[in-house]
Design an enzyme around this catalytic site. Structure first.
Site, PDB file in Angstrom:
ATOM      1  N   ALA A  66      25.274  30.165  11.312  1.00 34.07           N
ATOM      2  CA  ALA A  66      24.255  29.444  10.540  1.00 34.07           C
ATOM      3  C   ALA A  66      24.821  29.084   9.173  1.00 34.07           C
ATOM      4  CB  ALA A  66      22.994  30.291  10.390  1.00 34.07           C
ATOM      5  N   ASP A  67      24.313  28.002   8.615  1.00 34.43           N
ATOM      6  CA  ASP A  67      24.707  27.599   7.273  1.00 34.43           C
ATOM      7  C   ASP A  67      23.526  26.909   6.604  1.00 34.43           C
ATOM      8  OD1 ASP A  67      27.216  27.422   5.482  1.00 34.43           O
ATOM      9  OD2 ASP A  67      26.259  25.467   5.279  1.00 34.43           O
TER      10      ASP A  67
END
EC number: 3.6.1.9
Length: 184
Positions: A66-67
């Site tokens: 995730a970012d």
């Protein structure tokens, strides 16, 4: 089948744990760089790179990357470099609408499966004085946008339109849908 989170973010860990997921934490180590320029493509690409980095070492596992970033006034905002940068970011966000983007990637190399997606949430920052901005600057150095609306002492955000968990770091509505479709 083992689930791995390719992140050491305490917020992501907490959100996934609260949702009842059992997983290992093996953070990706490489620098966060992408050639993309639009926020939604940037977060999806960076999430995918993180997931692939860890999945390469654990090909039988399902790996989640995730970012998160903040987009405001035409600028992409990640984590602050230092306290001065945090203050500059907070001045930019002050009394403004911004959009928080989080990209999510789920990868299993052995199964040759890959899903990516992103969530976008609009947030309105209240108008704070210079003194108030200085007070909160430097508190959230590990967070995109230099704020943490889930913390009781963080007074920056006054309104959220969309996923609150996205702003915290993992859009659980999107993640739950993706992981189900993934077959986990």
């Amino acid at each position: 089948m083992k689930l791995i989170l390719a992140s050491k973010s305490p917020r992501r860990i907490e959100l996934l744990t609260q949702a009842g997921y059992k997983f290992e934490i093996i953070p990706a180590q490489k620098d966060e760089k992408t050639a993309y320029k639009t926020p939604h493509r940037m977060v999806k690409d960076l999430a995918l790179k993180k997931a692939f980095e860890v999945a390469a070492k654990y090909p039988a596992s399902t790996v989640v990357g995730a970012d998160t970033l903040v987009y405001c006034k035409g600028r992409v905002i990640g984590k602050p470099k230092d306290k001065a940068d945090a203050l500059k970011i907070l001045h930019l966000l002050n009394n403004s609408w911004q959009t928080v983007y989080t990209g999510v990637a789920i990868v299993n190399i052995n199964k040759k499966k890959l899903f990516t997606g992103y969530a976008a949430t609009k947030c309105k920052a209240r108008k704070l004085s210079d003194t108030e901005l200085k007070l909160i600057s430097g508190k959230h150095m590990d967070k995109a946008g230099a704020y943490a609306m889930q913390d009781k002492d963080d007074m920056l955000i006054e309104r959220v339109e969309g996923s609150l968990t996205n702003v915290i770091g993992m859009p659980m509505e999107l993640f739950n849908k993706m992981i189900k479709e993934f077959g986990f």
